[in-house]
Design a protein around this motif. Structure first.
Motif, PDB file in Angstrom:
ATOM      1  N   UNK A  66       0.882  -1.311   0.155  1.00 25.72           N
ATOM      2  CA  UNK A  66      -0.384   0.090  -0.179  1.00 25.72           C
ATOM      3  C   UNK A  66       0.803   1.305  -0.222  1.00 25.72           C
ATOM      4  N   UNK A  67       1.987   1.238  -0.536  1.00 27.49           N
ATOM      5  CA  UNK A  67       2.851   2.588  -0.877  1.00 27.49           C
ATOM      6  C   UNK A  67       3.285   3.228   0.613  1.00 27.49           C
ATOM      7  N   UNK A  68       3.375   2.520   1.643  1.00 28.78           N
ATOM      8  CA  UNK A  68       3.426   3.243   2.873  1.00 28.78           C
ATOM      9  C   UNK A  68       5.127   3.491   2.816  1.00 28.78           C
ATOM     10  N   UNK A  69       5.863   4.418   3.584  1.00 23.05           N
ATOM     11  CA  UNK A  69       6.962   4.550   4.108  1.00 23.05           C
ATOM     12  C   UNK A  69       6.916   3.630   5.326  1.00 23.05           C
ATOM     13  N   UNK A  70       8.579   2.760   4.951  1.00 24.72           N
ATOM     14  CA  UNK A  70       8.077   1.623   6.536  1.00 24.72           C
ATOM     15  C   UNK A  70       8.734   2.463   8.011  1.00 24.72           C
ATOM     16  N   UNK A  71       8.780   1.817   9.115  1.00 28.07           N
ATOM     17  CA  UNK A  71       9.177   2.415   9.709  1.00 28.07           C
ATOM     18  C   UNK A  71       9.640   1.002  10.541  1.00 28.07           C
ATOM     19  N   UNK A  72      11.320   1.672   9.913  1.00 27.54           N
ATOM     20  CA  UNK A  72      11.985   0.092  10.075  1.00 27.54           C
ATOM     21  C   UNK A  72      12.316  -0.135  12.152  1.00 27.54           C
ATOM     22  N   UNK A  73      12.027   0.886  12.842  1.00 31.54           N
ATOM     23  CA  UNK A  73      12.508   0.412  14.496  1.00 31.54           C
ATOM     24  C   UNK A  73      10.974   0.729  14.681  1.00 31.54           C
ATOM     25  N   UNK A  74      10.516  -0.266  15.380  1.00 32.59           N
ATOM     26  CA  UNK A  74       9.237   0.278  16.753  1.00 32.59           C
ATOM     27  C   UNK A  74       8.649   0.032  17.705  1.00 32.59           C
ATOM     28  N   UNK A  75       8.549   0.003  18.646  1.00 31.31           N
ATOM     29  CA  UNK A  75       7.885  -0.395  19.816  1.00 31.31           C
ATOM     30  C   UNK A  75       6.621  -0.588  20.139  1.00 31.31           C
ATOM     31  N   UNK A  76       5.692  -1.602  21.023  1.00 31.36           N
ATOM     32  CA  UNK A  76       4.848  -1.190  21.525  1.00 31.36           C
ATOM     33  C   UNK A  76       3.919  -0.645  22.173  1.00 31.36           C
ATOM     34  N   UNK A  77       2.816  -0.466  21.987  1.00 28.05           N
ATOM     35  CA  UNK A  77       2.474   0.802  23.633  1.00 28.05           C
ATOM     36  C   UNK A  77       1.409  -0.015  24.505  1.00 28.05           C
ATOM     37  N   UNK A  78       1.059   0.568  25.246  1.00 30.00           N
ATOM     38  CA  UNK A  78       0.232  -0.405  26.380  1.00 30.00           C
ATOM     39  C   UNK A  78      -1.115   0.866  26.282  1.00 30.00           C
ATOM     40  N   UNK A 269      10.980  -5.571  23.859  1.00 34.39           N
ATOM     41  CA  UNK A 269      12.059  -5.183  23.329  1.00 34.39           C
ATOM     42  C   UNK A 269      11.533  -4.504  21.916  1.00 34.39           C
ATOM     43  N   UNK A 270      11.575  -3.737  21.655  1.00 35.10           N
ATOM     44  CA  UNK A 270      12.586  -2.626  20.182  1.00 35.10           C
ATOM     45  C   UNK A 270      12.269  -4.227  19.516  1.00 35.10           C
ATOM     46  N   UNK A 271      11.625  -3.411  18.258  1.00 34.30           N
ATOM     47  CA  UNK A 271      11.875  -4.299  17.055  1.00 34.30           C
ATOM     48  C   UNK A 271      12.864  -3.721  15.840  1.00 34.30           C
ATOM     49  N   UNK A 272      13.408  -3.506  15.848  1.00 35.10           N
ATOM     50  CA  UNK A 272      14.736  -3.107  14.503  1.00 35.10           C
ATOM     51  C   UNK A 272      14.276  -4.138  13.545  1.00 35.10           C
ATOM     52  N   UNK A 273      14.467  -3.911  12.173  1.00 39.02           N
ATOM     53  CA  UNK A 273      14.124  -4.433  10.981  1.00 39.02           C
ATOM     54  C   UNK A 273      14.929  -4.327  10.177  1.00 39.02           C
ATOM     55  N   UNK A 274      16.361  -5.097  10.360  1.00 30.85           N
ATOM     56  CA  UNK A 274      17.374  -5.057   9.461  1.00 30.85           C
ATOM     57  C   UNK A 274      17.629  -4.760   7.647  1.00 30.85           C
ATOM     58  N   UNK A 275      17.775  -4.122   7.466  1.00 31.83           N
ATOM     59  CA  UNK A 275      18.522  -4.520   6.142  1.00 31.83           C
ATOM     60  C   UNK A 275      17.934  -6.390   5.742  1.00 31.83           C
ATOM     61  N   UNK A 276      19.120  -7.460   6.069  1.00 33.17           N
ATOM     62  CA  UNK A 276      17.877  -8.428   5.413  1.00 33.17           C
ATOM     63  C   UNK A 276      16.824  -8.994   5.827  1.00 33.17           C
ATOM     64  N   UNK A 277      16.201  -8.649   6.467  1.00 33.96           N
ATOM     65  CA  UNK A 277      15.047  -8.924   7.420  1.00 33.96           C
ATOM     66  C   UNK A 277      13.938  -8.794   6.256  1.00 33.96           C
ATOM     67  N   UNK A 278      14.489  -7.030   5.556  1.00 39.00           N
ATOM     68  CA  UNK A 278      13.352  -6.554   4.929  1.00 39.00           C
ATOM     69  C   UNK A 278      13.706  -6.870   3.008  1.00 39.00           C
ATOM     70  N   UNK A 279      14.421  -7.399   3.024  1.00 41.41           N
ATOM     71  CA  UNK A 279      14.764  -7.972   1.454  1.00 41.41           C
ATOM     72  C   UNK A 279      14.037  -8.882   1.988  1.00 41.41           C
TER      73      UNK A 279
END
Ligand SMILES: [Zn+2]
Length: 463
Positions: A66-78, A269-279
């Motif tokens: 859906x043509x979004x900009x990705x946040x490759x570092x994110x976290x969760x909230x309550x 923990x904070x999620x980090x989507x690194x370039x390997x994961x993203x590719x």
């Protein structure tokens, strides 16, 4: 500002095998209540959530599609609230940093902007024995609690209920192509917001199903118009949709986001989507409906109509591609018009039938070789959809293949003309009905095994 503005918040259950923060299975919604649960999805003190990576993969795919900009570092909230559908009194969701933002979906050539896409857990389902507004008590089934959801929030870019419905159709097509949505197993839940002529925004909560969304928006638009026409102002509020009366009703004056008291989820923990994961996610992206449609037009010379019908359904597109080798034009016609029409008419999904590329290919070849009349080709497709008998098998068994030799056919036509001389002279004086009458008689004599075009040719010669 004139006109209607509509924005949607769509909740989609992702078709992962296990829940978002535990290993309980997501499938088997028909299981006994509260059997697919553990201390994590029941929110017991001391239990720790563990993020399901597959759900993140799915959310990233949707954001990319859906043509979004990705946040490759994110976290969760309550998101804190007190209600029995959440045993721990908060929902784990994404607030500050969603997986994707600033995307769009193209609907009939118009861009509908997407503000954000985020991941969250589904709450439990409440069961009201005699309807939500009448029951004296509610039962809670935690099987659903913790199933991964994505929430998609659009900008208020849609201008009519019908356009909102088309947006949802487009969205569903994309989710099906991505294979992240369990068709039939879950329902899309939509919060709709609507305002007219720059007035206050009213939210219609928890509408399930596409037809209901269109109806709820239509009813709310009508209500707001009549309020404005009577000289009053639209109040900002939250409403519900009553299917039976096809009208919206007041639930509450709208609360603001701050009421939920979001705090960062300390157990994840904070999620980090690194370039390997993203590719690896990008490599797994399928060809989507829009590029498929363009390719069908380019590669097979299809009309835009045929190409859109085929590309809008993953299954139909696949059957078409498997049969296009036999003859792309005939395959496109049989699949996009006849087959799609039969499925639609009988309210059957392709996946529920035995229809496959091989069976349709055989029919395409028979049509191409003029071995079957259009009427019998259609009849065989109906049998294929409803009874699972392949067209070739059906046509052979019922002796419906055209196999009358030219010389035999000429004899039968001459005989028919002799027996019906008055119809034949009417035909000679240009009567179209008489022509069809004679062709019909010949077809009956040959038990449908003659080619009507050939019969017409012979009649033309005898004229
Ligand atoms: Zn669990």
């Amino acid at each position: 500002m004139k006109g209607t503005m509509i924005g949607l918040e769509v909740h989609v259950q992702l078709s992962t095998d296990s829940k978002l923060f535990c290993s309980c299975p997501t499938k088997g919604s028909d299981a006994e209540p509260n059997t697919r649960v553990c201390e994590i999805c029941l929110g017991m003190p001391g239990s720790k959530p563990v993020l399901n990576k597959k759900a993140v993969d799915f959310a990233l795919k949707v954001a990319l599609a859906l043509n979004c900009e990705l946040n490759t570092e994110f976290f969760f909230s309550r998101k804190t609230y007190f209600y029995p559908d959440l045993a721990k009194d908060f929902q784990i969701t994404q607030y500050e940093v969603p997986v994707g933002k600033n995307g769009f979906a193209e609907v009939d050539g118009k861009k509908i902007r997407l503000r954000r896409i985020h991941l969250e857990e589904d709450p439990a389902s409440l069961v009201h024995e005699s309807g939500a507004r009448k029951s004296a008590y509610s039962l809670v089934d935690y099987n659903r609690s913790g199933i991964p959801l994505i929430e998609l929030v659009t900008e208020p870019d849609m201008q009519s209920p019908a356009e909102a419905r088309r947006f949802l159709d487009t969205l569903l097509t994309t989710l099906n192509y991505l294979g992240v949505y369990a068709h039939g197993a879950s329902v899309l839940k939509v919060d709709c917001n609507l305002s007219i002529d720059g007035g206050s925004r009213v939210e219609v909560k928890n509408v399930t199903g596409f037809r209901a969304v269109e109806a709820a928006l239509g009813a709310e638009e009508k209500r707001q118009r009549s309020v404005v026409d009577s000289g009053k102002k639209i109040e900002m509020e939250t409403r519900g949709f009553d299917e039976a009366s096809q009208s919206t009703y007041l639930m509450r004056k709208k609360e603001t986001e701050e009421d939920y008291g979001y705090i960062t989820e300390p157990d994840l923990p904070k999620v980090v989507v690194d370039s390997k994961w993203l590719s690896s996610v990008k490599a797994g992206m399928p060809e989507l409906a829009d590029s498929k449609k363009k390719r069908f037009m380019r590669e097979f010379g299809l009309s835009e109509y045929d190409a859109s019908v085929l590309a809008s359904d993953k299954g139909l597109a696949q059957v078409f591609e498997e049969t296009a080798k036999a003859d792309a034009k005939i395959a496109a016609r049989l699949v996009s018009r006849e087959l799609a029409g039969i499925l639609n008419y009988n309210r059957v999904k392709l996946g529920e039938t035995k229809v496959n590329g091989k069976g349709i290919s055989e029919l395409v070849l028979l049509v191409k070789g003029s071995k079957v009349s259009d009427k019998n080709a259609k009849e065989s497709l109906i049998k294929y959809v409803l009874e699972g008998i392949s067209p070739k098998e059906f046509l052979e068994k019922n002796n419906l293949l055209i196999d009358v030799s030219s010389s035999d056919l000429e004899g039968i036509v001459k005989e028919t003309v002799k027996e019906n001389s008055s119809a034949f002279s009417e035909y000679k004086s240009g009567n179209e009905k008489s022509l069809n009458f004679i062709i019909g008689l010949v077809m009956r004599k040959t038990k449908g095994k003659a080619n009507p075009k050939q019969v017409q040719e012979i009649l033309g010669r005898l004229r």
